[in-house]
Design an enzyme around this catalytic site. Structure first.
Site, PDB file in Angstrom:
ATOM      1  N   SER A  63      -0.752  -3.120  -4.611  1.00 30.23           N
ATOM      2  CA  SER A  63      -0.918  -1.821  -4.196  1.00 30.23           C
ATOM      3  C   SER A  63      -0.088  -1.177  -3.116  1.00 30.23           C
ATOM      4  O   SER A  63       0.081  -0.095  -2.890  1.00 30.23           O
ATOM      5  CB  SER A  63      -2.383  -1.721  -3.722  1.00 30.23           C
ATOM      6  N   LYS A  66       2.314   1.375  -4.073  1.00 31.93           N
ATOM      7  CA  LYS A  66       1.608   2.783  -4.002  1.00 31.93           C
ATOM      8  C   LYS A  66       2.201   3.526  -2.763  1.00 31.93           C
ATOM      9  O   LYS A  66       2.405   4.877  -2.855  1.00 31.93           O
ATOM     10  CB  LYS A  66       0.015   2.823  -3.913  1.00 31.93           C
ATOM     11  N   VAL A 258      -3.424  -6.745  -3.709  1.00 31.55           N
ATOM     12  CA  VAL A 258      -4.272  -7.733  -3.792  1.00 31.55           C
ATOM     13  C   VAL A 258      -3.526  -8.874  -4.407  1.00 31.55           C
ATOM     14  O   VAL A 258      -4.035  -9.909  -4.461  1.00 31.55           O
ATOM     15  CB  VAL A 258      -5.331  -7.268  -4.960  1.00 31.55           C
TER      16      VAL A 258
HETATM   17  N1  GLN Z   1      -3.391  -3.358  -9.828  1.00 29.75           N
HETATM   18  C1  GLN Z   1      -4.525  -3.260  -8.832  1.00 29.75           C
HETATM   19  C2  GLN Z   1      -5.592  -2.917  -9.270  1.00 29.75           C
HETATM   20  O1  GLN Z   1      -5.573  -1.533  -9.860  1.00 29.75           O
HETATM   21  C3  GLN Z   1      -4.104  -2.907  -7.437  1.00 29.75           C
HETATM   22  C4  GLN Z   1      -5.155  -3.170  -6.549  1.00 29.75           C
HETATM   23  C5  GLN Z   1      -4.647  -3.319  -5.094  1.00 29.75           C
HETATM   24  O2  GLN Z   1      -3.661  -3.991  -4.908  1.00 29.75           O
HETATM   25  N2  GLN Z   1      -5.740  -3.076  -4.181  1.00 29.75           N
HETATM   26  O3  GLN Z   1      -6.885  -3.228  -9.141  1.00 29.75           O
END
Ligand code: GLN
Length: 304
Positions: A63, A66, A258
């Site tokens: 994430s 993002k 994550v």
């Molecule tokens: N690819 C992960 C998901 O969509 C990203 C989530 C994260 O890093 N918080 O669940």
């Protein structure tokens, strides 16, 4: 201030936090990562760089990416993207479905999964070759032409992407997804699969500490005002339902993933990244959070 010594002290003081959390095994490929991986990288805008541990090893930034997709969307379309996604902390998990439904398909912010999916939809409509354009953008921002997607992580996440598929369908049912669900999920999973090291992350985020200008170049990725908004969103929404805790204990705008990475910036001063794969129940790196708390405490460098 002896920053290298501070990083060494923090490494020792956080060592006991290994084996206290869980690796994000809901993405099977991420479960293969060694749980005791640990690195920190600190880049100052004035040029000095300090690092320790596995700071050169690439990992799945998840994430954290993002921030890149949001930057790209703000840069391309400006404020109007906020008609389709909000700017408020969600107070819910990053992959929550409930709030999205009762708020009629307008995600609270661009960093929860639903919000990131809307941003990917906007980019997908706007760009001719979306995946290549995304990679080109990250490569330009990082000054590193071999940053890439990890196809094994894409496939792995796709095979278990039930919640994200549900979120995309819910967005579609509320008419806040213009492209096909499969296309947007594929683009989103590619975004999340980008790999970078701590050294690369803190270097790349210097642009967000530098009013949107890539240090050492004339390239302005975002305007000063857009960069202010991006950092504000990192401050208020970068850690999902732990954004308050991160502000309270660390006191910097930042973003987690994550994969166990966290990156934070101090506008006009520095960018710092940390990687430790074991997560707490909110999906944030346990040792990573503590590392940054100790860093801002010891260095007295926090925006508050
Ligand atoms: N690819 C992960 C998901 O969509 C990203 C989530 C994260 O890093 N918080 O669940």
């Amino acid at each position: 201030m002896n920053y290298q010594k501070i990083l060494e002290e923090i490494t020792t003081q956080t060592n006991h936090l290994q084996e206290k959390g869980k690796i994000a095994s809901y993405i099977p490929e991420l479960a293969k990562v060694s749980r005791d991986s640990f690195g920190i990288s600190l880049h100052f805008l004035r040029g000095d760089h300090y690092w320790i541990g596995d700071a050169d090893k690439r990992f799945s930034i998840q994430s954290i990416a993002k921030v890149f997709s949001l930057s790209m969307a703000i840069g391309l379309l400006g404020e109007k993207i906020f008609q389709r996604v909000g700017v408020e902390p969600s107070g819910t998990a990053f992959n929550s479905l409930l709030q999205l439904d009762y708020e009629r398909g307008i995600p609270r912010n661009p960093f929860i999964n639903a919000g990131a999916l809307v941003i990917m939809d906007i980019l997908f409509s706007e760009l001719k070759h979306p995946k290549q354009a995304l990679l080109d953008f990250v490569r330009k921002l990082s000054g590193n032409s071999d940053i890439d997607f990890n196809q094994a992580v894409v496939t792995s996440e796709k095979s278990q992407g039930f919640r994200n598929t549900a979120l995309a369908n819910l967005l579609k049912s509320h008419r806040n997804l213009n492209n096909e669900v499969e296309e947007i999920l594929d683009f989103y999973f590619h975004l999340c699969s980008i790999e970078m090291s701590c050294n690369e992350l803190s270097h790349t985020f210097l642009g967000f500490a530098n009013h949107g200008k890539i240090p050492g170049s004339d390239e302005q990725i975002l305007s000063t005002s857009q960069t202010k908004r991006l950092n504000a969103l990192m401050q208020t929404c970068g850690f999902y339902d732990e954004a308050g805790e991160f502000s309270f204990t660390v006191g910097l705008p930042g973003k987690s993933g994550v994969g166990g990475g966290i990156v934070a910036v101090y506008p006009e001063k520095f960018s710092i990244s940390v990687w430790s794969p074991e997560l707490n129940e909110k999906g944030n790196s346990i040792r990573g959070m503590k590392t940054l708390e100790l860093f801002t405490t010891k260095s007295k460098l926090s925006v508050f």
